[in-house]
Design a protein around this motif. Structure first.
Motif, PDB file in Angstrom:
ATOM      1  N   UNK A  59       0.823  -1.213   0.000  1.00 35.19           N
ATOM      2  CA  UNK A  59       0.000   0.000   0.000  1.00 35.19           C
ATOM      3  C   UNK A  59       0.852   1.255   0.000  1.00 35.19           C
ATOM      4  N   UNK A  60       2.004   1.189   0.668  1.00 35.27           N
ATOM      5  CA  UNK A  60       2.859   2.376   0.729  1.00 35.27           C
ATOM      6  C   UNK A  60       3.557   2.666  -0.591  1.00 35.27           C
ATOM      7  N   UNK A  61       3.764   1.629  -1.412  1.00 36.39           N
ATOM      8  CA  UNK A  61       4.451   1.837  -2.689  1.00 36.39           C
ATOM      9  C   UNK A  61       3.465   1.952  -3.851  1.00 36.39           C
ATOM     10  N   UNK A  62       2.550   0.984  -3.948  1.00 38.19           N
ATOM     11  CA  UNK A  62       1.590   1.007  -5.053  1.00 38.19           C
ATOM     12  C   UNK A  62       0.411   1.917  -4.738  1.00 38.19           C
ATOM     13  N   UNK A  63      -0.025   1.903  -3.477  1.00 36.66           N
ATOM     14  CA  UNK A  63      -1.091   2.789  -3.063  1.00 36.66           C
ATOM     15  C   UNK A  63      -2.377   2.061  -2.773  1.00 36.66           C
ATOM     16  N   UNK A  64      -3.219   2.683  -1.943  1.00 37.45           N
ATOM     17  CA  UNK A  64      -4.559   2.180  -1.686  1.00 37.45           C
ATOM     18  C   UNK A  64      -5.418   2.411  -2.930  1.00 37.45           C
ATOM     19  N   UNK A  65      -6.558   1.722  -3.033  1.00 34.43           N
ATOM     20  CA  UNK A  65      -7.387   1.875  -4.238  1.00 34.43           C
ATOM     21  C   UNK A  65      -7.735   3.318  -4.569  1.00 34.43           C
ATOM     22  N   UNK A  66      -8.108   4.120  -3.560  1.00 30.12           N
ATOM     23  CA  UNK A  66      -8.452   5.522  -3.813  1.00 30.12           C
ATOM     24  C   UNK A  66      -7.256   6.284  -4.368  1.00 30.12           C
TER      25      UNK A  66
END
Length: 311
Positions: A59-66
């Protein structure tokens, strides 16, 4: 943030889909495919972790869905701005807008697509009719079902190829990635999804329609170009002394008598009107090509891109 994160890849993709609601369907398809590819590869590289742990880690690299949805929206604006051909200078008058079509690169690309569509239409129609009939006819044998599956797979590949042609020439945003599929399902379920997916059948319909459309586009383009150029060339040939006007023949033809190369039965006083008509028709041809390009792009978007909100 971890408490708000999805715990499975399908949940992540569904959240991403909802976050991209209202975006271009082609963009949504690309985003879902990229996200699944990334998450599946991370899961494969970390076999000891669960899907929830992998999603939390990336999540920190690719990101959360939003966050991913917002990145894709911003990137789409940047990419489309970079790929869009220079806009023609704005014209205030009706005459300026009519004759300014020659400064629009999209008009030339659309005209070329009309000429190219005959070849692509013949190929698509032949591929669909031959592939479907052969694979369906052999379905009672042991090799029939694999052939049918391969045929439907090839149709999806061809839809991507046609999508790239449509996007480059007609300017309509099309998918740049294959169609997203739920990979947690069994191979037989995924094969069944391919046969029951409305997009598969709409793609087949598009390829079948491309033959009559290709014939119509090609014929219209050739007739309009040939007519407008002949209207322009006829007076020029007379004014340059290469041809004669008001000769006793029906229309234009090659002559070998009295040293004439070509001649026309039109009177000289009517040549300026014919020349002006040729100029106007040539510009009108570019407008017609651009309009057909826009309409065909919308049709391709409707039939080749999955627009439903569920996989």
């Amino acid at each position: 943030m971890n408490s708000k994160l999805p715990t499975t890849i399908p949940e992540y993709l569904e959240h991403l889909r909802r976050s991209l609601a209202g975006a271009d369907p082609a963009l949504i398809q690309d985003a879902l495919y990229d996200a699944e590819e990334y998450l599946r590869s991370e899961l494969a590289e970390n076999p000891g972790r669960s899907e929830a742990e992998v999603i939390a880690a990336v999540a920190s690299s690719y990101g959360a869905p939003d966050e991913v949805a917002e990145i894709y929206r911003d990137t789409e604006v940047t990419v489309q701005t970079a790929l869009r051909p220079p806009a023609p200078p704005p014209r205030k008058s009706a005459l300026g807008r009519f004759f300014g079509v020659f400064a629009d690169p999209r008009a030339y690309a659309s005209l070329f697509y009309m000429l190219l569509s005959l070849a692509t239409g013949i190929f698509y129609f032949t591929w669909v009719v031959a592939g479907f009939s052969v694979s369906l006819g052999l379905s009672i044998t042991i090799i029939g079902i694999p052939l049918l599956i391969l045929f439907f797979g090839s149709v999806r590949v061809l839809s991507l190829v046609e999508g790239r042609i449509v996007e480059v020439m007609l300017g309509e945003r099309m998918p740049r990635r294959p169609l997203y599929t739920v990979r947690g399902r069994t191979i037989w379920q995924r094969i069944g999804d391919m046969f029951t997916d409305a997009r598969t059948w709409s793609t087949l319909l598009y390829f079948l329609l491309m033959l009559p459309l290709g014939v119509a586009y090609f014929t219209l383009a050739i007739v309009l170009i040939a007519t407008s150029l002949s209207f322009i060339a006829a007076p020029l040939l007379v004014w340059l002394g290469i041809a004669d006007a008001n000769v006793s023949i029906d229309g234009w033809q090659l002559l070998n008598v009295h040293g004439h190369v070509v001649g026309t039965s039109l009177p000289e006083w009517g040549l300026p009107a014919v020349f002006a008509a040729g100029i106007v028709l040539l510009f009108a041809t570019m407008h017609i090509a651009r309009g057909i390009g826009r309409l065909h792009g919308l049709m391709a978007k409707h039939l080749l891109v999955k627009t439903s909100q569920h996989a």
